[in-house]
Design a protein around this motif. Structure first.
Motif, PDB file in Angstrom:
ATOM      1  N   THR A  92      -2.283  -9.240   4.066  1.00 57.70           N
ATOM      2  CA  THR A  92      -1.296  -8.375   3.427  1.00 57.70           C
ATOM      3  C   THR A  92      -0.440  -7.649   4.457  1.00 57.70           C
ATOM      4  OG1 THR A  92      -2.684  -8.052   1.481  1.00 57.70           O
ATOM      5  CG2 THR A  92      -0.981  -6.397   1.881  1.00 57.70           C
ATOM      6  N   PHE A  93      -1.065  -7.086   5.467  1.00 56.95           N
ATOM      7  CA  PHE A  93      -0.332  -6.295   6.460  1.00 56.95           C
ATOM      8  C   PHE A  93      -0.074  -7.073   7.748  1.00 56.95           C
ATOM      9  CE2 PHE A  93      -2.515  -3.095   3.847  1.00 56.95           C
ATOM     10  CZ  PHE A  93      -1.414  -2.375   3.418  1.00 56.95           C
TER      11      PHE A  93
ATOM     12  N   ASN B 241      -3.878  -8.182  11.968  1.00 56.86           N
ATOM     13  CA  ASN B 241      -3.867  -6.756  12.304  1.00 56.86           C
ATOM     14  C   ASN B 241      -4.709  -6.376  13.517  1.00 56.86           C
ATOM     15  OD1 ASN B 241      -2.487  -5.759   9.687  1.00 56.86           O
ATOM     16  ND2 ASN B 241      -4.201  -6.967   8.932  1.00 56.86           N
TER      17      ASN B 241
ATOM     18  N   VAL C  20       9.785  -1.060   6.183  1.00 59.85           N
ATOM     19  CA  VAL C  20       8.456  -0.947   6.780  1.00 59.85           C
ATOM     20  C   VAL C  20       7.584  -2.141   6.439  1.00 59.85           C
ATOM     21  CG1 VAL C  20       6.338   0.418   6.840  1.00 59.85           C
ATOM     22  CG2 VAL C  20       8.558   1.561   6.784  1.00 59.85           C
ATOM     23  N   HIS C  21       7.676  -2.615   5.201  1.00 58.78           N
ATOM     24  CA  HIS C  21       6.755  -3.660   4.771  1.00 58.78           C
ATOM     25  C   HIS C  21       7.422  -4.543   3.730  1.00 58.78           C
ATOM     26  CE1 HIS C  21       3.037  -5.665   3.583  1.00 58.78           C
ATOM     27  NE2 HIS C  21       3.323  -5.380   2.325  1.00 58.78           N
TER      28      HIS C  21
ATOM     29  N   ASN D 260       3.286  -7.105  10.254  1.00 57.41           N
ATOM     30  CA  ASN D 260       4.101  -5.961   9.847  1.00 57.41           C
ATOM     31  C   ASN D 260       5.342  -5.889  10.735  1.00 57.41           C
ATOM     32  OD1 ASN D 260       4.754  -2.916  10.592  1.00 57.41           O
ATOM     33  ND2 ASN D 260       4.116  -3.001   8.459  1.00 57.41           N
TER      34      ASN D 260
ATOM     35  N   CYS E  90       5.655  -7.704   3.204  1.00 57.11           N
ATOM     36  CA  CYS E  90       4.618  -8.736   3.187  1.00 57.11           C
ATOM     37  C   CYS E  90       5.157 -10.006   3.847  1.00 57.11           C
ATOM     38  CB  CYS E  90       4.095  -9.048   1.797  1.00 57.11           C
ATOM     39  SG  CYS E  90       2.612 -10.100   1.860  1.00 57.11           S
ATOM     40  N   SER E  91       4.893 -10.125   5.126  1.00 63.49           N
ATOM     41  CA  SER E  91       5.498 -11.171   5.940  1.00 63.49           C
ATOM     42  C   SER E  91       5.109 -12.573   5.516  1.00 63.49           C
ATOM     43  CB  SER E  91       5.099 -10.947   7.406  1.00 63.49           C
ATOM     44  OG  SER E  91       5.570  -9.691   7.842  1.00 63.49           O
TER      45      SER E  91
END
Length: 437
Positions: free
Chosen positions: A303-304, A111, A77-78, A307, A80-81
């Motif tokens: 951070t997101f 986002n 899911v994550h 995603n 941190c790209s």
């Protein structure tokens, strides 16, 4: 009252008690959605011709998009790209380089549209070494303090204090209410006015001019083709970059993948969001390699942002758009434009209809009222627009209302909408106009 009906009210009451105030004009508690239809907890179905403000471009709960997101959820899911590279981000970056205009090549993923606009401003400042920004009156670019400074509407700014002070505004290309052409043929005087504003409102430190190719919140305002070309020319003459905000008009909405393609202009930086991932939270801004490489590692992070689940959904969304959907928008948009023009001819309270593709506006006016001291068109009728929206909702059609004056009905349905559904929406609008005029 049935149990289902009470559940509708429970949702509304829960928002009132536990969620900070939101825009509740449409006020339809949504249990599920599919295609162009949403359903509330009482089993009532509504035809959605607003698509969450131009978000679910390839239809609510699109099977290809949902499956892509589910497949990625099974992987991770994550990560941190911006710390750990991953496949969906790399692939989406390449796809955006392929589908965006001209030499736009490198993207930053975030986002939302607001974040994309703010990131674009940071990049323009870093690349040019300048600080000042021009935006349009009546424009909308977001509600955070930086993007709010660009937004040209005091109703969004009341009791707020935008933190970007080096912002000036210029007149929008609003042909129906143009104060510069006085109701005559468009001379693109509002584009030339950018030169005047730079000369009178800036300190010669121009980083960027930010525009929407079609102004959504401003009232579906479509500029003449030469306008955007002239704005870019003036911007470059003064050392700035042209930022074209495709957040609302992009991803097939206007009958091209991006609305800028109608005007034969390649932006220097292009923010995107809304329709990019069909409802999953994702934004991006894309620039040429030369401009993008002005950022150094750490200059901008999220951070997101990027995603992998949202990026997988975006890749599936692009596949859907490229699978004949953009051509469908052109065809249905031409049909819709013709039908709305007929409504304009039949009702005096409809002052203007305009748009591109499936981004169309219907402006409500007081035909016998006064015009403003600097206006050339009838007085806006926001009260009627609100009544029309409520009438439509009560009869099973969700249609947005917007515009600087709050008087524009907004056709922005999922791009998958079929002709019979468009006919339902158009006839619903006609019925509502008949009932309230």
């Amino acid at each position: 009252m049935s149990q289902q009906t009470s559940r509708n009210q429970e949702i509304i009451d829960g928002y009132d008690e536990y969620v900070m105030p939101i825009w509740k004009e449409l006020n339809v508690p949504v249990k599920r959605a599919s295609g162009c239809t949403v359903e509330d907890f009482d089993g009532n179905e509504y035809l959605d011709v607003f698509s969450g403000i131009s978000v679910t471009n390839v239809g609510h709960n699109n099977e290809r998009v949902v499956e892509a997101a589910k497949d990625q959820l099974d992987e991770f899911v994550h990560g941190c790209s911006y710390v750990h590279p991953n496949g969906p981000v790399a692939e989406l970056g390449q796809r955006l380089a392929e589908i965006t205009p001209g030499d736009l090549q490198k993207s930053f993923f975030c986002n939302s549209g607001t974040e994309a606009v703010e990131g674009a401003i940071k990049l323009a400042r870093k690349h040019t070494g300048n600080k000042e920004v021009l935006a349009l009156e009546m424009a909308f670019h977001g509600r955070t303090l930086g993007s709010l400074a660009l937004t040209g509407n005091k109703s969004y700014k009341s009791e707020m204090a935008p933190t970007i002070n080096d912002v000036a505004h210029v007149a929008p290309p609003y042909a129906y209410r143009c104060q510069m052409c006085d109701g005559g043929p468009c001379s693109c005087a509002c584009a030339d006015d950018v030169e005047r504003v730079i000369g009178t409102h800036t300190a010669g430190d121009l980083a960027a001019v930010v525009v929407e190719p079609v102004m959504g919140e401003g009232g579906i305002i479509v500029p003449p083709k030469e306008w955007l070309q002239r704005v870019k020319e003036i911007t470059h003459d003064h050392g700035g970059l042209l930022i074209v905000d495709e957040v609302q008009a992009g991803y097939g909405r206007t009958g091209e993948m991006f609305a800028t393609e109608h005007f034969d202009v390649v932006p220097d930086i292009m923010p995107q969001a809304k329709g990019i991932a069909n409802g999953l939270p994702l934004g991006a801004f894309t620039a040429s390699a030369e401009v993008a490489d002005s950022f150094e590692a750490g200059d901008h992070l999220s951070t997101f942002g990027g995603n992998p689940v949202a990026c997988a959904a975006a890749l599936a969304t692009i596949d859907e758009l490229e699978d004949g959907l953009v051509e469908h928008v052109r065809e249905e948009g031409e049909w819709l434009s013709d039908r709305l023009a007929e409504i304009e001819a039949d009702f005096d309270v409809v002052g203007d209809t305009r748009g591109l593709g499936l981004m169309q506006g219907v402006e409500m006016v007081h035909p016998d009222g006064d015009t403003g001291p600097m206006d050339v068109a009838p007085e806006p009728n926001a009260k009627l627009a609100k009544h029309i929206a409520h009438h439509l909702r009560d009869n099973g059609v969700i249609m947005g209302v917007g515009g600087y004056h709050g008087n524009v009905m907004r056709f922005q349905p999922p791009l998958t909408i079929e002709r019979d559904q468009l006919e339902t929406a158009v006839e619903g609008l006609r019925d509502a106009l008949t009932a309230h005029t």
